[in-house]
Design a protein around this motif. Structure first.
Motif, PDB file in Angstrom:
ATOM      1  N   ALA A 152       0.804  -1.331  -0.252  1.00 53.77           N
ATOM      2  CA  ALA A 152       0.066  -0.102  -0.051  1.00 53.77           C
ATOM      3  C   ALA A 152       0.837   1.268   0.137  1.00 53.77           C
ATOM      4  O   ALA A 152       0.473   2.362  -0.671  1.00 53.77           O
ATOM      5  CB  ALA A 152      -0.900   0.215   1.195  1.00 53.77           C
ATOM      6  N   GLY A 153       2.113   1.158   1.007  1.00 51.33           N
ATOM      7  CA  GLY A 153       2.966   2.426   0.857  1.00 51.33           C
ATOM      8  C   GLY A 153       3.478   2.661  -0.558  1.00 51.33           C
ATOM      9  O   GLY A 153       3.702   3.740  -0.982  1.00 51.33           O
ATOM     10  N   HIS A 154       4.064   1.608  -1.381  1.00 53.51           N
ATOM     11  CA  HIS A 154       4.517   1.650  -2.517  1.00 53.51           C
ATOM     12  C   HIS A 154       3.443   2.260  -3.560  1.00 53.51           C
ATOM     13  O   HIS A 154       3.977   3.185  -4.246  1.00 53.51           O
ATOM     14  CB  HIS A 154       4.924   0.459  -2.999  1.00 53.51           C
ATOM     15  CG  HIS A 154       5.480   0.407  -4.406  1.00 53.51           C
ATOM     16  ND1 HIS A 154       6.805   0.897  -4.657  1.00 53.51           N
ATOM     17  CD2 HIS A 154       5.107  -0.015  -5.824  1.00 53.51           C
ATOM     18  CE1 HIS A 154       7.201   1.028  -5.962  1.00 53.51           C
ATOM     19  NE2 HIS A 154       6.161   0.455  -6.638  1.00 53.51           N
ATOM     20  N   ALA A 155       2.126   1.688  -3.553  1.00 48.97           N
ATOM     21  CA  ALA A 155       1.166   2.408  -4.281  1.00 48.97           C
ATOM     22  C   ALA A 155       0.928   3.835  -4.070  1.00 48.97           C
ATOM     23  O   ALA A 155       0.627   4.682  -4.981  1.00 48.97           O
ATOM     24  CB  ALA A 155      -0.114   1.588  -4.148  1.00 48.97           C
ATOM     25  N   GLY A 156       0.904   4.301  -2.861  1.00 50.08           N
ATOM     26  CA  GLY A 156       0.945   5.486  -2.227  1.00 50.08           C
ATOM     27  C   GLY A 156       2.051   6.352  -2.751  1.00 50.08           C
ATOM     28  O   GLY A 156       1.875   7.537  -3.202  1.00 50.08           O
ATOM     29  N   ASP A 157       3.220   5.907  -2.850  1.00 47.35           N
ATOM     30  CA  ASP A 157       4.422   6.707  -3.370  1.00 47.35           C
ATOM     31  C   ASP A 157       4.263   6.869  -4.792  1.00 47.35           C
ATOM     32  O   ASP A 157       4.502   7.956  -5.620  1.00 47.35           O
ATOM     33  CB  ASP A 157       5.682   5.816  -3.046  1.00 47.35           C
ATOM     34  CG  ASP A 157       6.140   5.925  -1.620  1.00 47.35           C
ATOM     35  OD1 ASP A 157       5.403   6.644  -0.775  1.00 47.35           O
ATOM     36  OD2 ASP A 157       6.892   5.077  -1.066  1.00 47.35           O
ATOM     37  N   GLU A 158       3.833   5.922  -5.542  1.00 47.60           N
ATOM     38  CA  GLU A 158       3.348   6.109  -6.804  1.00 47.60           C
ATOM     39  C   GLU A 158       2.238   7.288  -7.157  1.00 47.60           C
ATOM     40  O   GLU A 158       2.430   7.915  -8.052  1.00 47.60           O
ATOM     41  CB  GLU A 158       3.039   4.775  -7.633  1.00 47.60           C
ATOM     42  CG  GLU A 158       4.232   3.713  -7.543  1.00 47.60           C
ATOM     43  CD  GLU A 158       4.057   2.455  -8.361  1.00 47.60           C
ATOM     44  OE1 GLU A 158       4.965   1.891  -8.650  1.00 47.60           O
ATOM     45  OE2 GLU A 158       2.705   1.954  -8.130  1.00 47.60           O
ATOM     46  N   LEU A 159       1.274   7.058  -6.452  1.00 50.25           N
ATOM     47  CA  LEU A 159       0.357   8.044  -6.538  1.00 50.25           C
ATOM     48  C   LEU A 159       0.626   9.506  -6.507  1.00 50.25           C
ATOM     49  O   LEU A 159       0.362  10.417  -7.089  1.00 50.25           O
ATOM     50  CB  LEU A 159      -0.917   7.899  -5.853  1.00 50.25           C
ATOM     51  CG  LEU A 159      -1.720   6.645  -5.951  1.00 50.25           C
ATOM     52  CD1 LEU A 159      -2.854   6.239  -5.032  1.00 50.25           C
ATOM     53  CD2 LEU A 159      -2.598   6.620  -7.449  1.00 50.25           C
ATOM     54  N   HIS A 160       1.682   9.595  -5.167  1.00 47.69           N
ATOM     55  CA  HIS A 160       2.238  10.859  -5.092  1.00 47.69           C
ATOM     56  C   HIS A 160       3.160  11.541  -6.226  1.00 47.69           C
ATOM     57  O   HIS A 160       3.253  12.642  -6.436  1.00 47.69           O
ATOM     58  CB  HIS A 160       3.074  10.739  -3.928  1.00 47.69           C
ATOM     59  CG  HIS A 160       3.811  11.970  -3.241  1.00 47.69           C
ATOM     60  ND1 HIS A 160       3.034  13.070  -2.976  1.00 47.69           N
ATOM     61  CD2 HIS A 160       4.971  12.692  -3.306  1.00 47.69           C
ATOM     62  CE1 HIS A 160       3.692  14.011  -2.724  1.00 47.69           C
ATOM     63  NE2 HIS A 160       4.679  13.786  -2.712  1.00 47.69           N
ATOM     64  N   VAL A 248      -1.025 -10.975  -3.271  1.00 45.05           N
ATOM     65  CA  VAL A 248      -0.608 -10.813  -4.529  1.00 45.05           C
ATOM     66  C   VAL A 248      -1.851 -10.250  -5.237  1.00 45.05           C
ATOM     67  O   VAL A 248      -1.916  -9.293  -6.224  1.00 45.05           O
ATOM     68  CB  VAL A 248      -0.116 -12.018  -5.214  1.00 45.05           C
ATOM     69  CG1 VAL A 248      -1.314 -13.187  -5.432  1.00 45.05           C
ATOM     70  CG2 VAL A 248       0.452 -11.902  -6.638  1.00 45.05           C
ATOM     71  N   GLY A 249      -3.020 -10.487  -4.872  1.00 46.14           N
ATOM     72  CA  GLY A 249      -4.325 -10.122  -5.726  1.00 46.14           C
ATOM     73  C   GLY A 249      -4.434  -8.607  -5.371  1.00 46.14           C
ATOM     74  O   GLY A 249      -4.881  -7.772  -6.317  1.00 46.14           O
ATOM     75  N   ALA A 250      -4.207  -8.100  -4.078  1.00 47.47           N
ATOM     76  CA  ALA A 250      -4.108  -6.757  -3.700  1.00 47.47           C
ATOM     77  C   ALA A 250      -3.063  -5.681  -4.414  1.00 47.47           C
ATOM     78  O   ALA A 250      -3.355  -4.854  -4.749  1.00 47.47           O
ATOM     79  CB  ALA A 250      -3.807  -6.663  -1.973  1.00 47.47           C
ATOM     80  N   LEU A 251      -1.981  -6.409  -4.529  1.00 48.06           N
ATOM     81  CA  LEU A 251      -1.018  -5.833  -5.521  1.00 48.06           C
ATOM     82  C   LEU A 251      -1.227  -5.626  -6.696  1.00 48.06           C
ATOM     83  O   LEU A 251      -1.199  -4.430  -7.185  1.00 48.06           O
ATOM     84  CB  LEU A 251       0.310  -6.594  -5.399  1.00 48.06           C
ATOM     85  CG  LEU A 251       1.824  -6.056  -5.885  1.00 48.06           C
ATOM     86  CD1 LEU A 251       2.079  -4.921  -5.493  1.00 48.06           C
ATOM     87  CD2 LEU A 251       2.688  -7.129  -5.895  1.00 48.06           C
ATOM     88  N   ALA A 252      -2.027  -6.605  -7.400  1.00 50.98           N
ATOM     89  CA  ALA A 252      -2.366  -6.331  -8.764  1.00 50.98           C
ATOM     90  C   ALA A 252      -3.339  -5.299  -8.635  1.00 50.98           C
ATOM     91  O   ALA A 252      -3.494  -4.563  -9.519  1.00 50.98           O
ATOM     92  CB  ALA A 252      -2.994  -7.532  -9.039  1.00 50.98           C
ATOM     93  N   LEU A 253      -4.275  -5.289  -7.818  1.00 51.30           N
ATOM     94  CA  LEU A 253      -5.566  -4.318  -7.651  1.00 51.30           C
ATOM     95  C   LEU A 253      -4.819  -2.901  -7.639  1.00 51.30           C
ATOM     96  O   LEU A 253      -5.055  -2.030  -8.349  1.00 51.30           O
ATOM     97  CB  LEU A 253      -6.455  -4.759  -6.711  1.00 51.30           C
ATOM     98  CG  LEU A 253      -7.894  -3.678  -6.611  1.00 51.30           C
ATOM     99  CD1 LEU A 253      -8.231  -3.531  -7.997  1.00 51.30           C
ATOM    100  CD2 LEU A 253      -8.726  -4.394  -5.484  1.00 51.30           C
ATOM    101  N   LEU A 254      -4.085  -2.753  -6.779  1.00 48.56           N
ATOM    102  CA  LEU A 254      -3.248  -1.501  -6.598  1.00 48.56           C
ATOM    103  C   LEU A 254      -2.575  -0.948  -7.681  1.00 48.56           C
ATOM    104  O   LEU A 254      -2.683   0.312  -8.106  1.00 48.56           O
ATOM    105  CB  LEU A 254      -2.338  -1.354  -5.238  1.00 48.56           C
ATOM    106  CG  LEU A 254      -3.080  -1.641  -3.797  1.00 48.56           C
ATOM    107  CD1 LEU A 254      -1.846  -2.074  -2.829  1.00 48.56           C
ATOM    108  CD2 LEU A 254      -3.597  -0.292  -3.699  1.00 48.56           C
TER     109      LEU A 254
END
Length: 289
Positions: A152-160, A248-254
């Motif tokens: 989730a933190g990685h996805a947040g960094d990408e959104l940022h 892994v499903g959550a990672l793909a969704l993010l």
């Protein structure tokens, strides 16, 4: 209560995937409802499942039979068994690990988790989530339970990197509370957690929603406490091969959500990424080898 598997060793989701091409449109809707919310069939009635899927009770029973169960009761017992197994703590699950090829099990389970998460996703809900996350007028905070904090933190960094006003929440309840307190009505909380849920996260999210924040919940079904009050619910399949849940499903969704926001903000995000890249080069921040 059974273990959710018949003589073939297949669970409910695996049986639905195997029978997918043979299902009628009504049975397909019912199967999608079962995959999206296992608790619905585990603890509901034939009428509950039929209503959720927009189908008849007879179609629910026919689907159960087609999947190889002895009517709805057999399907329900299987779903209850699977939910019971998932709710067991890791200390209990590790005692029941099957022998065999761990890598092959990992491939099959992870592939199934990604497929169930993305193929079974409500596309209108996904589009709504992207619209909220891409709205520059809304601040976005990303929050996850301890197990999902990394992805989730990685996805947040990408959104940022794609837009301003994005923050990844972590730390003590005091630090999280400070960030939650700064949210305005209409700001967005992107939250990820699977059972068993982190109590502090549920409390923080509940407070944010009570103050008017829009919640995008990534969790394991409508029965999850994280789904309560959610503006958008995106269901994640989290069954693992070992004692722990599989993210892994959550990672793909993010990753899909980030890609959707990138597409929605293509022009502005391109300029931002160009500036970031130039700054990295000026600082010598990265190297290819």
């Amino acid at each position: 209560m059974g273990d959710g598997k018949g003589a073939s060793g297949e669970g409910v989701a695996a049986r639905i995937r195997a029978a997918s091409s043979k299902l009628s449109p009504a049975q397909r809707r019912i199967a999608d409802a079962v995959l999206a919310d296992p608790q619905l069939v585990a603890f509901g009635t034939v009428a509950d499942v039929a209503k959720q899927a927009g189908a008849s009770g007879a179609s629910v029973v026919r689907l159960a039979t087609r999947l190889g169960y002895e009517g709805f009761i057999g399907l329900q017992e299987a779903a209850q068994g699977e939910l019971s197994d998932r709710l067991r703590p890791a200390a209990s699950r590790i005692r029941d690990l099957p022998p065999g090829d761990v890598v092959a099990r990992a491939l099959a389970t992870s592939t199934a988790a990604v497929e169930a998460t993305l193929a079974g996703m409500d596309r209108s809900a996904f589009d709504h989530a992207v619209t909220l996350l891409a709205d520059p007028g809304r601040r976005v905070v990303v929050i996850a339970g301890d197990a999902g904090a990394g992805i989730a933190g990685h996805a947040g960094d990408e959104l940022h990197m794609l837009r301003s006003g994005v923050e990844v929440l972590s730390g003590t309840p005091v630090a999280v509370g400070q960030s939650i307190a700064r949210l305005s009505p209409g700001d967005v909380v992107l939250a990820l957690d699977l059972r068993r849920y982190d109590r502090w996260l549920l409390q923080a999210v509940t407070h944010a929603v009570g103050e008017g924040a829009e919640l995008i919940a990534l969790t394991d079904g409508p029965g999850s406490p994280l789904a309560k009050g959610a503006r958008v619910l995106l269901v994640v399949e989290g069954e693992g091969i070992g004692p722990f849940d599989n993210y892994v499903g959550a990672l793909a969704l993010l990753a899909a959500l980030v890609a959707g926001v990138a597409e929605a903000l293509r022009d502005d995000a391109t300029e931002d990424l160009d500036r970031v890249e130039r700054t990295w080069q000026a600082l010598g921040a990265l190297t290819d080898g």
